[in-house]
Design a protein around this motif. Structure first.
Motif, PDB file in Angstrom:
ATOM      1  N   THR A  21       0.836  -1.206   0.000  1.00  0.00           N
ATOM      2  CA  THR A  21       0.000   0.000   0.000  1.00  0.00           C
ATOM      3  C   THR A  21       0.866   1.250   0.000  1.00  0.00           C
ATOM      4  O   THR A  21       0.547   2.223  -0.683  1.00  0.00           O
ATOM      5  N   ASP A  22       1.980   1.220   0.721  1.00  0.00           N
ATOM      6  CA  ASP A  22       2.838   2.396   0.793  1.00  0.00           C
ATOM      7  C   ASP A  22       3.614   2.640  -0.494  1.00  0.00           C
ATOM      8  O   ASP A  22       3.593   3.740  -1.041  1.00  0.00           O
ATOM      9  N   VAL A  23       4.311   1.651  -0.998  1.00  0.00           N
ATOM     10  CA  VAL A  23       5.137   1.853  -2.197  1.00  0.00           C
ATOM     11  C   VAL A  23       4.257   2.192  -3.403  1.00  0.00           C
ATOM     12  O   VAL A  23       4.528   3.157  -4.125  1.00  0.00           O
ATOM     13  N   ILE A  24       3.212   1.421  -3.600  1.00  0.00           N
ATOM     14  CA  ILE A  24       2.320   1.686  -4.737  1.00  0.00           C
ATOM     15  C   ILE A  24       1.595   3.010  -4.518  1.00  0.00           C
ATOM     16  O   ILE A  24       1.397   3.801  -5.452  1.00  0.00           O
ATOM     17  N   GLY A  25       1.208   3.294  -3.276  1.00  0.00           N
ATOM     18  CA  GLY A  25       0.540   4.554  -2.947  1.00  0.00           C
ATOM     19  C   GLY A  25       1.432   5.773  -3.115  1.00  0.00           C
ATOM     20  O   GLY A  25       0.995   6.807  -3.617  1.00  0.00           O
ATOM     21  N   ARG A 188      11.803   4.869  -3.982  1.00  0.00           N
ATOM     22  CA  ARG A 188      12.695   4.381  -2.914  1.00  0.00           C
ATOM     23  C   ARG A 188      13.445   5.556  -2.282  1.00  0.00           C
ATOM     24  O   ARG A 188      13.546   5.661  -1.056  1.00  0.00           O
ATOM     25  N   GLU A 189      13.948   6.453  -3.117  1.00  0.00           N
ATOM     26  CA  GLU A 189      14.723   7.598  -2.632  1.00  0.00           C
ATOM     27  C   GLU A 189      13.855   8.569  -1.833  1.00  0.00           C
ATOM     28  O   GLU A 189      14.241   8.984  -0.732  1.00  0.00           O
ATOM     29  N   ILE A 190      12.692   8.921  -2.348  1.00  0.00           N
ATOM     30  CA  ILE A 190      11.885   9.903  -1.628  1.00  0.00           C
ATOM     31  C   ILE A 190      11.242   9.325  -0.369  1.00  0.00           C
ATOM     32  O   ILE A 190      10.839  10.067   0.523  1.00  0.00           O
ATOM     33  N   MET A 191      11.173   7.980  -0.279  1.00  0.00           N
ATOM     34  CA  MET A 191      10.727   7.349   0.951  1.00  0.00           C
ATOM     35  C   MET A 191      11.860   7.231   1.962  1.00  0.00           C
ATOM     36  O   MET A 191      11.634   6.800   3.095  1.00  0.00           O
ATOM     37  N   GLY A 192      13.087   7.565   1.547  1.00  0.00           N
ATOM     38  CA  GLY A 192      14.209   7.567   2.471  1.00  0.00           C
ATOM     39  C   GLY A 192      14.993   6.275   2.521  1.00  0.00           C
ATOM     40  O   GLY A 192      15.835   6.105   3.394  1.00  0.00           O
TER      41      GLY A 192
END
Length: 196
Positions: A21-25, A188-192
């Motif tokens: 849900t997080d990555v796709i979201g 991946r980068e903007i999620m840290g």
């Protein structure tokens, strides 16, 4: 829009579901805006491992496989009834239908077991939970899977992984297959997370 069906069995692990849900979201909100997650269960309400209750978007009987680009399946705990749903014939049949339509199937940890039981991994490479003396990998082997003792294994559009530590990487790999490596690396980068 590339929709991902997040198939939740009773006793699913919340963490393993949340990575999808997080990555796709995040991609829907801040990426190329082409992906979306739809939750699905055998019933409208699904109780997870550790008893969190989730209301799904749809039930398994409402799924039209043609509406989806991928199927995502988190693992779960036997003690919370995971295999009651995951080994149900409707659950297995849905996995087969996604495979017949050449859709991506991404599973985490013991979610590889219903994928194996469905027979779509027979003669192919896969992996599953690697702790507890490898008993779950041995079970996967009983379904005719060539078990590889690696964190993530991909064969014929089917992703399997060996424990919850691989969950984020599976979700990023799914996003990569739906979009591109560049787009997945951006999320991946903007999620840290470190880009590998």
């Amino acid at each position: 829009m590339k929709k991902v069906l997040l198939l939740l069995a009773k006793g699913f692990e919340v963490y393993e579901a949340s990575v999808f849900t997080d990555v796709i979201g995040w991609n829907l909100a801040d990426g190329d805006r082409t992906t979306e997650v739809i939750t699905c269960g055998m019933k409208k309400e699904v109780k997870s491992t550790f008893n969190l209750r989730i209301t799904t978007d749809i039930t398994i009987d409402e799924v039209n496989v043609d509406d989806y680009a991928a199927l995502a399946i988190p693992g779960g705990f036997e003690e919370y009834g995971f295999y009651e749903d995951a080994y149900n014939e409707k659950f297995l049949q849905l996995i087969r239908k996604f495979h017949e339509k050449n859709k991506i199937i991404a599973s985490i940890c013991v979610a590889a077991l219903p994928v194996g039981k469905s027979k779509i991994l027979e003669g192919k490479k896969g992996t599953t939970y690697n702790m507890k003396n490898g008993i779950w990998q041995e079970k996967l082997r009983e379904y005719g899977v060539n078990v590889v003792n690696e964190p993530i294994v991909i064969d014929d559009n089917i992703i399997t992984s060996w424990n919850p530590s691989t969950a984020m990487d599976v979700a990023f790999k799914l996003l990569e297959l739906l979009t591109s490596k560049e787009k997945s690396d951006f999320i991946r980068e903007i999620m840290g997370f470190n880009v590998v």
